[in-house]
Each structure stands twice: as structure tokens, then as C-alpha cells.
Motif scaffolding. Structure first.
Motif, short mmCIF file in Angstrom:
data_model
loop_
_atom_site.label_atom_id
_atom_site.label_comp_id
_atom_site.label_asym_id
_atom_site.label_seq_id
_atom_site.Cartn_x
_atom_site.Cartn_y
_atom_site.Cartn_z
N SER A 36 0.66 -1.20 0.04
CA SER A 36 -0.04 -0.23 0.08
C SER A 36 0.93 1.30 0.06
O SER A 36 1.75 1.50 0.83
N LYS A 46 -5.14 4.16 7.32
CA LYS A 46 -4.04 3.71 8.00
C LYS A 46 -3.00 4.73 8.10
O LYS A 46 -2.45 5.14 7.01
N ARG A 113 -3.84 -15.91 10.41
CA ARG A 113 -2.93 -14.76 10.91
C ARG A 113 -2.13 -15.24 11.95
O ARG A 113 -2.58 -16.44 12.60
N1 C2G Z 1 -0.87 -10.57 9.09
C1 C2G Z 1 -0.85 -11.90 9.50
N2 C2G Z 1 -0.51 -11.92 10.91
C2 C2G Z 1 -0.47 -10.84 11.73
C3 C2G Z 1 -0.45 -9.62 11.25
C4 C2G Z 1 -0.61 -9.49 9.77
O1 C2G Z 1 -0.65 -12.78 8.81
N3 C2G Z 1 -0.22 -11.06 13.06
C5 C2G Z 1 -1.11 -10.49 7.61
C6 C2G Z 1 -2.42 -9.96 7.37
O2 C2G Z 1 -3.47 -10.79 7.34
C7 C2G Z 1 -2.07 -9.27 5.83
C8 C2G Z 1 -0.40 -9.43 5.77
O3 C2G Z 1 -0.13 -9.97 7.06
O4 C2G Z 1 -2.22 -10.55 4.79
C9 C2G Z 1 -0.21 -7.62 5.85
O5 C2G Z 1 -0.87 -7.07 6.85
P1 C2G Z 1 -1.27 -5.54 6.91
O6 C2G Z 1 -0.07 -4.67 6.58
O7 C2G Z 1 -2.06 -5.15 8.06
O8 C2G Z 1 -2.35 -5.42 5.52
P2 C2G Z 1 -3.58 -4.89 5.37
O9 C2G Z 1 -3.59 -3.31 5.93
O10 C2G Z 1 -4.61 -5.56 5.87
O11 C2G Z 1 -3.72 -4.52 3.71
O12 C2G Z 1 -5.88 -4.57 -0.56
C10 C2G Z 1 -5.47 -5.29 0.79
C11 C2G Z 1 -5.01 -4.52 1.83
O13 C2G Z 1 -4.17 -3.60 1.24
C12 C2G Z 1 -4.40 -5.30 3.00
#
Ligand code: C2G
Length: 129
Positions: A36, A46, A113
Motif C-alpha cells: 500500500s 491507516k 494470521r
Molecule cells: N498478518 C498476519 N499476521 C499478523 C499480522 C498481519 O498474517 N499477526 C498478515 C495480514 O493478514 C495481511 C498481511 O500480513 O495479509 C499484511 O498485513 P497488513 O499490513 O495489516 O495488511 P492490510 O492493511 O490488511 O492490507 O488490499 C488489501 C489491503 O492492502 C491489505
């Protein structure tokens, strides 16, 4: 070759991100991570600690990652998948169901997750030190 794609902000890169990318890479041969941009983060309401260029540099250094692209809109996934000839879209299960509409052009997989770690938790814990 089997190509996998995923999307995210990946701020304050942590083991939750790494374990997701590791599992995604194991599903194929080539992993594209679409990060992003700072502008898109605003659309997601965010505020990331590191800017896009820094988050890109960090994720590019991860051994599971083959290519990093910018995520500017919610709507670009379909064209990303087609243009990059992607076979699988994978993402964390906090997104379960959200991208099922893409299963006409690729496999859509939601992965568990990692518990007890998140960028938000890190920020909160640091703020009270
Ligand atoms: N994630 C995970 N375990 C965590 C934290 C995050 O598996 N403890 C995964 C999330 O599920 C996601 C990836 O890491 O698949 C990235 O997390 P974020 O940066 O929070 O992504 P997000 O803001 O949800 O962006 O168009 C889709 C969005 O851009 C997703």
C-alpha cells in the motif's frame, strides 16, 4: 511457473508478516507483494510509521519475496492478477471472503494470521514506555 500475489501495508515488518510471506511462497515459485502506498493507506485510514519507499525496501530484502509493486487502489487486484499472470491470491484470514470475486481468474486463499503480534500492538506497547 506458479505465481502468488498478496497485498498489504507491511509497516514495522514483524514475524506475522514474515510467516505469511513464507507460507505464500511455499504455495508456488514466485511471490509478488503489492504494498500500500502512503496515499492508499489514507484510503484505508491507516497511518504507517515508515513511508512506502522504506516499507518497499524492507519487504524486498525478504528472501521469500520476488517482486514488490505499489498498491494505489482497491480495484487494481484484477488487472494486477491478469497482467502478472498470477495463479494464486493469498492473504490473511482477517480478509476472509473479501476477494472471492477474483476466483474466476485465480485461486483465492485466506491464511491464518499469526497470533499475538500486530503493528498496532507494537505501536501501543511502545507508546506507554
Ligand atoms: N498478518 C498476519 N499476521 C499478523 C499480522 C498481519 O498474517 N499477526 C498478515 C495480514 O493478514 C495481511 C498481511 O500480513 O495479509 C499484511 O498485513 P497488513 O499490513 O495489516 O495488511 P492490510 O492493511 O490488511 O492490507 O488490499 C488489501 C489491503 O492492502 C491489505
Amino acid at each position: 511457473i506458479k505465481k502468488v500475489i498478496t497485498y498489504g501495508t507491511f509497516d514495522l515488518f514483524h514475524v506475522g508478516h514474515i510467516r505469511l510471506l513464507k507460507r505464500l511462497k511455499a504455495l508456488g515459485d514466485y511471490l509478488i507483494v503489492v504494498i500500500s502506498t502512503d496515499g492508499f493507506n489514507q484510503l484505508k485510514d491507516k497511518k504507517s510509521f515508515f513511508c512506502y519507499e522504506e516499507r518497499k525496501e524492507i519487504v524486498e530484502s525478504c528472501k521469500y519475496v520476488d517482486l514488490v509493486l505499489p498498491e494505489n487502489t482497491w480495484e487494481q487486484k484484477r488487472s494486477d492478477i491478469i497482467n502478472n499472470k498470477v495463479n494464486i491470491l493469498g492473504i490473511g484470514d482477517d480478509w476472509t471472503g473479501h476477494f472471492d470475486d477474483l476466483n474466476d481468474i485465480c485461486e483465492v486463499i485466506y491464511l491464518k494470521r499469526t497470533e499475538n503480534v500486530s503493528t498496532t500492538d507494537i505501536k501501543n506497547k511502545l507508546s506507554v514506555i
